[in-house]
Write a protein that holds these residues in place. Structure first.
Motif, PDB file in Angstrom:
ATOM      1  N   THR A  80       0.854  -1.199   0.000  1.00 38.15           N
ATOM      2  CA  THR A  80       0.000   0.000   0.000  1.00 38.15           C
ATOM      3  C   THR A  80       0.886   1.244   0.000  1.00 38.15           C
ATOM      4  O   THR A  80       2.111   1.151   0.145  1.00 38.15           O
ATOM      5  N   GLY A  81       0.271   2.410  -0.137  1.00 42.97           N
ATOM      6  CA  GLY A  81       1.023   3.646  -0.037  1.00 42.97           C
ATOM      7  C   GLY A  81       1.468   3.884   1.396  1.00 42.97           C
ATOM      8  O   GLY A  81       1.020   3.199   2.312  1.00 42.97           O
ATOM      9  N   SER A  82       2.366   4.903   1.552  1.00 40.98           N
ATOM     10  CA  SER A  82       2.805   5.165   2.929  1.00 40.98           C
ATOM     11  C   SER A  82       1.969   6.219   3.620  1.00 40.98           C
ATOM     12  O   SER A  82       2.214   6.540   4.784  1.00 40.98           O
ATOM     13  N   ASN A  83       0.998   6.787   2.891  1.00 42.86           N
ATOM     14  CA  ASN A  83       0.076   7.728   3.527  1.00 42.86           C
ATOM     15  C   ASN A  83      -1.208   7.778   2.696  1.00 42.86           C
ATOM     16  O   ASN A  83      -1.283   7.153   1.632  1.00 42.86           O
ATOM     17  N   ASP A  84      -2.194   8.543   3.170  1.00 42.63           N
ATOM     18  CA  ASP A  84      -3.499   8.571   2.496  1.00 42.63           C
ATOM     19  C   ASP A  84      -3.397   9.118   1.071  1.00 42.63           C
ATOM     20  O   ASP A  84      -4.110   8.665   0.166  1.00 42.63           O
ATOM     21  N   LEU A  85      -2.505  10.102   0.877  1.00 37.55           N
ATOM     22  CA  LEU A  85      -2.371  10.678  -0.468  1.00 37.55           C
ATOM     23  C   LEU A  85      -1.813   9.631  -1.442  1.00 37.55           C
ATOM     24  O   LEU A  85      -2.295   9.498  -2.571  1.00 37.55           O
ATOM     25  N   GLU A  86      -0.822   8.872  -0.996  1.00 35.12           N
ATOM     26  CA  GLU A  86      -0.281   7.816  -1.870  1.00 35.12           C
ATOM     27  C   GLU A  86      -1.346   6.760  -2.153  1.00 35.12           C
ATOM     28  O   GLU A  86      -1.445   6.254  -3.271  1.00 35.12           O
ATOM     29  N   ASP A  87      -2.161   6.437  -1.142  1.00 33.34           N
ATOM     30  CA  ASP A  87      -3.258   5.484  -1.363  1.00 33.34           C
ATOM     31  C   ASP A  87      -4.241   6.028  -2.402  1.00 33.34           C
ATOM     32  O   ASP A  87      -4.719   5.289  -3.269  1.00 33.34           O
ATOM     33  N   LEU A  88      -4.524   7.318  -2.301  1.00 33.51           N
ATOM     34  CA  LEU A  88      -5.426   7.949  -3.277  1.00 33.51           C
ATOM     35  C   LEU A  88      -4.838   7.827  -4.690  1.00 33.51           C
ATOM     36  O   LEU A  88      -5.541   7.477  -5.648  1.00 33.51           O
ATOM     37  N   GLU A  89      -3.530   8.096  -4.822  1.00 33.19           N
ATOM     38  CA  GLU A  89      -2.886   8.022  -6.138  1.00 33.19           C
ATOM     39  C   GLU A  89      -2.923   6.593  -6.689  1.00 33.19           C
ATOM     40  O   GLU A  89      -3.171   6.383  -7.872  1.00 33.19           O
ATOM     41  N   ILE A  90      -2.705   5.632  -5.824  1.00 30.95           N
ATOM     42  CA  ILE A  90      -2.765   4.220  -6.246  1.00 30.95           C
ATOM     43  C   ILE A  90      -4.191   3.886  -6.698  1.00 30.95           C
ATOM     44  O   ILE A  90      -4.407   3.294  -7.764  1.00 30.95           O
TER      45      ILE A  90
END
Ligand SMILES: N[C@@H](CCC(=O)N[C@@H](CS)C(=O)NCC(=O)O)C(=O)O
Length: 129
Positions: A80-90
């Protein structure tokens, strides 16, 4: 990695199950890769949640929807991403691929030759760019 028993049920093709297979392999999670005999599908369909596959069974619990399953497995194998923004981008990339795949699917199943040619043109000249 996990003591759970995993069984993935899908047709004998890559399509919607392949990301799930990749994630299970990546996480070195043993699983039964059950590739349905398409001839038997009508008898199996009723046993699947919402009558569709892929379906992942975890210790007998059936879950469906390929992207939801992939998100769950991505968490399980720490992809997963390392934060919520990275999760959003994924998630945004996943949704973009899903949109693209649906348009290709419409083209693939079209039987009318003229309409199929139009869909191909749109895919190549607009969707792809
Ligand atoms: N949104 C679902 C779509 C599932 C789906 O469309 N599965 C198709 C195979 S790709 C299916 O089960 N078709 C057989 C049927 O509907 O009878 C997912 O991503 O899992």
């Amino acid at each position: 990695m996990s003591a759970k028993q995993f069984k993935l049920t899908y047709f004998p093709i890559k399509a919607l199950a392949e990301p799930i297979r990749f994630l299970l392999k990546y996480g070195e999670i043993d699983f039964e890769d059950h590739r349905l005999d398409t001839v038997n599908w009508p008898t199996i369909k009723d046993k699947m949640p919402f009558g569709q596959v892929p379906v992942l069974e975890m210790d007998g619990k059936m879950v469906h929807q390929s992207v939801a399953i992939s998100r769950y497995l991505a968490k399980l194998v720490n992809l997963t991403g390392s934060n919520d923004l990275e999760d959003l981008e994924i998630d945004a990339i996943v949704d973009t691929v899903t949109d693209f795949r649906s348009k290709i699917a419409v083209y693939n199943i079209e039987k009318d030759v003229t309409r199929k040619a139009q869909l191909k043109e749109t895919l190549l000249q607009e969707t792809r760019v």
